[in-house]
Structures are given as C-alpha cells and as structure tokens.
Design a protein around this motif. Sequence first.
Motif, PDB file in Angstrom:
ATOM      1  N   SER A 167       0.720  56.306   6.571  1.00  0.00           N
ATOM      2  CA  SER A 167       2.338  56.038   6.367  1.00  0.00           C
ATOM      3  C   SER A 167       2.657  54.466   5.803  1.00  0.00           C
ATOM      4  CB  SER A 167       3.524  57.043   7.003  1.00  0.00           C
ATOM      5  OG  SER A 167       4.161  56.881   7.149  1.00  0.00           O
ATOM      6  N   PHE A 168       2.145  53.281   6.446  1.00  0.00           N
ATOM      7  CA  PHE A 168       2.873  52.189   6.727  1.00  0.00           C
ATOM      8  C   PHE A 168       2.027  51.559   5.435  1.00  0.00           C
ATOM      9  CE2 PHE A 168       2.376  47.637   6.951  1.00  0.00           C
ATOM     10  CZ  PHE A 168       3.492  47.463   7.806  1.00  0.00           C
ATOM     11  N   ALA A 169       0.611  51.756   5.116  1.00  0.00           N
ATOM     12  CA  ALA A 169      -0.163  51.373   3.944  1.00  0.00           C
ATOM     13  C   ALA A 169       0.683  51.959   2.715  1.00  0.00           C
ATOM     14  CB  ALA A 169      -0.919  51.902   4.306  1.00  0.00           C
ATOM     15  N   ASN A 170       0.901  53.028   2.758  1.00  0.00           N
ATOM     16  CA  ASN A 170       1.535  54.172   1.117  1.00  0.00           C
ATOM     17  C   ASN A 170       2.386  53.524   1.407  1.00  0.00           C
ATOM     18  OD1 ASN A 170      -1.267  55.504   1.272  1.00  0.00           O
ATOM     19  ND2 ASN A 170       0.069  57.619   1.915  1.00  0.00           N
ATOM     20  N   GLU A 171       3.626  52.830   2.298  1.00  0.00           N
ATOM     21  CA  GLU A 171       5.124  52.752   1.620  1.00  0.00           C
ATOM     22  C   GLU A 171       4.459  50.837   1.229  1.00  0.00           C
ATOM     23  OE1 GLU A 171       8.918  51.499   4.682  1.00  0.00           O
ATOM     24  OE2 GLU A 171       7.293  53.241   5.365  1.00  0.00           O
ATOM     25  N   ILE A 172       3.582  49.798   1.803  1.00  0.00           N
ATOM     26  CA  ILE A 172       3.566  48.789   1.342  1.00  0.00           C
ATOM     27  C   ILE A 172       3.490  48.728  -0.175  1.00  0.00           C
ATOM     28  CG2 ILE A 172       2.361  46.999   1.766  1.00  0.00           C
ATOM     29  CD1 ILE A 172       4.513  47.607   4.176  1.00  0.00           C
ATOM     30  N   VAL A 173       1.854  49.131  -0.497  1.00  0.00           N
ATOM     31  CA  VAL A 173       1.586  49.416  -1.477  1.00  0.00           C
ATOM     32  C   VAL A 173       1.927  50.171  -2.357  1.00  0.00           C
ATOM     33  CG1 VAL A 173      -0.434  50.013  -2.488  1.00  0.00           C
ATOM     34  CG2 VAL A 173      -0.748  49.349   0.106  1.00  0.00           C
ATOM     35  N   ASP A 174       2.600  51.029  -2.334  1.00  0.00           N
ATOM     36  CA  ASP A 174       3.915  52.098  -3.198  1.00  0.00           C
ATOM     37  C   ASP A 174       5.204  51.740  -3.762  1.00  0.00           C
ATOM     38  OD1 ASP A 174       1.167  54.053  -3.917  1.00  0.00           O
ATOM     39  OD2 ASP A 174       1.924  55.108  -2.088  1.00  0.00           O
ATOM     40  N   GLY A 175       5.439  50.293  -3.162  1.00  0.00           N
ATOM     41  CA  GLY A 175       6.857  50.301  -2.867  1.00  0.00           C
ATOM     42  C   GLY A 175       6.163  49.033  -4.373  1.00  0.00           C
ATOM     43  N   LYS A 176       8.304  49.019  -4.682  1.00  0.00           N
ATOM     44  CA  LYS A 176       8.346  48.334  -5.827  1.00  0.00           C
ATOM     45  C   LYS A 176       9.811  47.067  -5.729  1.00  0.00           C
ATOM     46  CE  LYS A 176       6.852  51.827  -7.855  1.00  0.00           C
ATOM     47  NZ  LYS A 176       5.053  51.755  -8.974  1.00  0.00           N
ATOM     48  N   LEU A 177       9.563  46.119  -6.090  1.00  0.00           N
ATOM     49  CA  LEU A 177      10.256  45.001  -6.232  1.00  0.00           C
ATOM     50  C   LEU A 177      10.940  44.786  -7.281  1.00  0.00           C
ATOM     51  CD1 LEU A 177      10.797  41.994  -4.728  1.00  0.00           C
ATOM     52  CD2 LEU A 177       8.497  41.201  -5.926  1.00  0.00           C
ATOM     53  N   THR A 178      12.349  44.463  -7.372  1.00  0.00           N
ATOM     54  CA  THR A 178      13.150  44.536  -8.356  1.00  0.00           C
ATOM     55  C   THR A 178      13.479  43.276  -8.622  1.00  0.00           C
ATOM     56  OG1 THR A 178      13.534  46.297  -8.369  1.00  0.00           O
ATOM     57  CG2 THR A 178      15.240  44.667  -9.423  1.00  0.00           C
ATOM     58  N   ILE A 179      13.000  42.092  -9.939  1.00  0.00           N
ATOM     59  CA  ILE A 179      13.739  40.902  -9.877  1.00  0.00           C
ATOM     60  C   ILE A 179      14.634  41.316 -10.799  1.00  0.00           C
ATOM     61  CG2 ILE A 179      12.269  38.966 -11.020  1.00  0.00           C
ATOM     62  CD1 ILE A 179       9.948  39.849  -9.198  1.00  0.00           C
ATOM     63  N   ASN A 180      15.500  40.013 -10.925  1.00  0.00           N
ATOM     64  CA  ASN A 180      16.708  40.215 -11.200  1.00  0.00           C
ATOM     65  C   ASN A 180      17.172  38.163 -11.426  1.00  0.00           C
ATOM     66  OD1 ASN A 180      19.585  39.427 -12.326  1.00  0.00           O
ATOM     67  ND2 ASN A 180      19.759  41.680 -12.689  1.00  0.00           N
ATOM     68  N   LEU A 181      16.983  37.985 -12.715  1.00  0.00           N
ATOM     69  CA  LEU A 181      17.386  37.105 -13.296  1.00  0.00           C
ATOM     70  C   LEU A 181      18.429  36.372 -14.158  1.00  0.00           C
ATOM     71  CD1 LEU A 181      13.810  34.978 -14.079  1.00  0.00           C
ATOM     72  CD2 LEU A 181      14.636  35.112 -10.836  1.00  0.00           C
ATOM     73  N   SER A 182      19.000  35.921 -13.524  1.00  0.00           N
ATOM     74  CA  SER A 182      21.006  35.814 -15.125  1.00  0.00           C
ATOM     75  C   SER A 182      20.785  33.814 -14.742  1.00  0.00           C
ATOM     76  CB  SER A 182      21.814  36.212 -13.866  1.00  0.00           C
ATOM     77  OG  SER A 182      22.145  36.394 -12.297  1.00  0.00           O
ATOM     78  N   ALA A 183      21.873  33.929 -15.860  1.00  0.00           N
ATOM     79  CA  ALA A 183      22.510  32.675 -16.690  1.00  0.00           C
ATOM     80  C   ALA A 183      24.071  32.534 -15.366  1.00  0.00           C
ATOM     81  CB  ALA A 183      22.623  33.002 -17.853  1.00  0.00           C
ATOM     82  N   PRO A 184      24.087  31.206 -15.985  1.00  0.00           N
ATOM     83  CA  PRO A 184      25.497  30.664 -14.694  1.00  0.00           C
ATOM     84  C   PRO A 184      26.378  31.734 -15.463  1.00  0.00           C
ATOM     85  CG  PRO A 184      24.207  28.445 -16.570  1.00  0.00           C
ATOM     86  CD  PRO A 184      23.474  30.188 -16.680  1.00  0.00           C
ATOM     87  N   ASN A 185      27.082  31.800 -16.748  1.00  0.00           N
ATOM     88  CA  ASN A 185      27.995  33.290 -17.025  1.00  0.00           C
ATOM     89  C   ASN A 185      27.212  34.945 -16.816  1.00  0.00           C
ATOM     90  OD1 ASN A 185      25.903  34.182 -18.935  1.00  0.00           O
ATOM     91  ND2 ASN A 185      26.708  32.504 -20.571  1.00  0.00           N
ATOM     92  N   GLY A 186      26.096  34.718 -15.820  1.00  0.00           N
ATOM     93  CA  GLY A 186      26.375  36.345 -15.477  1.00  0.00           C
ATOM     94  C   GLY A 186      26.011  37.421 -16.768  1.00  0.00           C
ATOM     95  N   LYS A 187      25.623  36.661 -17.965  1.00  0.00           N
ATOM     96  CA  LYS A 187      25.877  37.308 -19.498  1.00  0.00           C
ATOM     97  C   LYS A 187      24.090  37.823 -19.995  1.00  0.00           C
ATOM     98  CE  LYS A 187      30.680  36.857 -21.562  1.00  0.00           C
ATOM     99  NZ  LYS A 187      31.582  35.930 -22.290  1.00  0.00           N
ATOM    100  N   THR A 188      23.757  36.288 -19.740  1.00  0.00           N
ATOM    101  CA  THR A 188      22.237  36.784 -20.161  1.00  0.00           C
ATOM    102  C   THR A 188      21.166  37.227 -19.248  1.00  0.00           C
ATOM    103  OG1 THR A 188      22.444  34.896 -21.689  1.00  0.00           O
ATOM    104  CG2 THR A 188      20.115  35.509 -21.473  1.00  0.00           C
ATOM    105  N   LYS A 189      20.550  38.598 -19.262  1.00  0.00           N
ATOM    106  CA  LYS A 189      19.953  38.599 -17.301  1.00  0.00           C
ATOM    107  C   LYS A 189      18.369  39.028 -17.526  1.00  0.00           C
ATOM    108  CE  LYS A 189      23.470  40.453 -14.961  1.00  0.00           C
ATOM    109  NZ  LYS A 189      24.363  41.505 -13.936  1.00  0.00           N
ATOM    110  N   VAL A 190      17.983  38.749 -17.091  1.00  0.00           N
ATOM    111  CA  VAL A 190      16.137  39.152 -16.716  1.00  0.00           C
ATOM    112  C   VAL A 190      15.878  40.167 -15.824  1.00  0.00           C
ATOM    113  CG1 VAL A 190      13.546  38.869 -17.113  1.00  0.00           C
ATOM    114  CG2 VAL A 190      15.220  37.905 -18.102  1.00  0.00           C
ATOM    115  N   GLU A 191      15.557  41.985 -16.122  1.00  0.00           N
ATOM    116  CA  GLU A 191      14.822  42.325 -14.839  1.00  0.00           C
ATOM    117  C   GLU A 191      14.212  43.341 -15.280  1.00  0.00           C
ATOM    118  OE1 GLU A 191      18.248  44.599 -13.208  1.00  0.00           O
ATOM    119  OE2 GLU A 191      17.536  46.420 -13.152  1.00  0.00           O
ATOM    120  N   GLU A 192      13.120  43.094 -14.124  1.00  0.00           N
ATOM    121  CA  GLU A 192      11.830  43.697 -14.219  1.00  0.00           C
ATOM    122  C   GLU A 192      11.335  44.929 -12.664  1.00  0.00           C
ATOM    123  OE1 GLU A 192       6.806  43.434 -15.162  1.00  0.00           O
ATOM    124  OE2 GLU A 192       8.389  41.207 -15.819  1.00  0.00           O
TER     125      GLU A 192
END
Length: 212
Positions: A167-192
């Motif tokens: 159970s522990f192994a599956n949670e770690i390995v199958d987990g998802k990391l969301t990455i979000n980068l944004s510009a100073p004005n908050g309008k331009t973004k990158v998400e993966e």
Amino acid sequence: MKAFILLLTCSILFFSCKPQISIKAGTSDDATIFFSTGFSESTAKTLKSVSGSDMDAPLFNKDDVLMLLKSAGAINTSATLPNQNEITTIGTLPSLQNHPLSQAGLITKNQKKLSLTLGPKQITAFYELLTEDAKAYLDLMMIPALIGETMSVKEYRELLSSMYGPSFANEIVDGKLTINLSAPNGKTKVEETLNLGELLTANEEKSWSITF
C-alpha cells in the motif's frame, strides 16, 4: 523533532500521493513558493510508526514548518493543516540568486525567465543541505535518483513494498506531482503533472521554464 524532519524531508522530495509545488516569479530577485502535500491514512500511520511519532497527533507540526521556512530565509510565510495528514505552506524567497536552491540549480531566475529543474544532481544537492538525522531517514527510502543506482519503476515499487508494504509502495510510486510556474503578472503559466515513480528513478534532469 526527528519525526518532523522525516516527514518534511520526504514531502519536499515529493513522497506523497498528491504533492503540488507552485512558483511565482517576483518583479525583482524574489519568488513566492507554494507547496502542499498529503498522505493517505494508511501511509500516514506507517510514517508515524517508522518515526516513533504519536499515532493520534497530526502528521505535520505547523509551527515547526514555519520555523524551518523562516530559517531558510523565507518571508511572509504561512502554513495550514487542511486535515490530520495534509499541509499547505507558502513563503517568499527575497533573494533567490544567492539562495542554496538556486545555486543547486533547482530553482533559477533572472529578469525574464523562471526555471525549475529536477534530477539526480538537484536531489543530491538538496540532500547535502540536510541535517544528519534527515539524511539518515532518506537513506532508508533508497531513492534510485539519490543513491545513483539504475532501477526501473517496477523494481523500485518492489523494493518499497518489501520494506513498508504494498500500500505504501503503490501510493509513492503511483503518486502525481503537479508543477506550476507563473510570471509576475500571474497571466503566463506553465503547468505539468508528473508520475513520482518515474521522477524518483530518473537518471536525467527534467526542466520547466517560463519566460515573461
């Protein structure tokens, strides 16, 4: 305190079922970082058992997290506990260029570009900044990208399962990391969104950038 170091260290290296890291570039050399992480009830119990923590207490200590953020040079910090096994934090690094995270190549910024890079080099550089107690706990996780061992996602899942259960192994390995980068004005973004198993067994760097 040791239990907190274990949990925070694992969280920063994205050992979680639903971690998210968002970085917003400031108008000068600053950047604001939002981080959230959480564990299922069963994984939280495993972590508490391994660390010797109070099984009835919250998994994270909000005051300790705030203290660590401030000691790392962050300002305007805050931390909340949505439930017993989750935490969200936010803080601003006012001088990113001279910060260890930037010098390690993890987060870099200039007047027109913000970048986040994850790979064996960055994980190792972060590891070297930790206390001996935190390093000892991470050593128990046998992260392929940290120990320099080539291992498939399947092999890493089997390793964690043998150590802490499927159970522990599956949670770690199958987990998802969301990455979000944004510009100073908050309008331009990158998400993966990334698969944690692939990230922790990677032998090459992966970078995300945003220009503004």
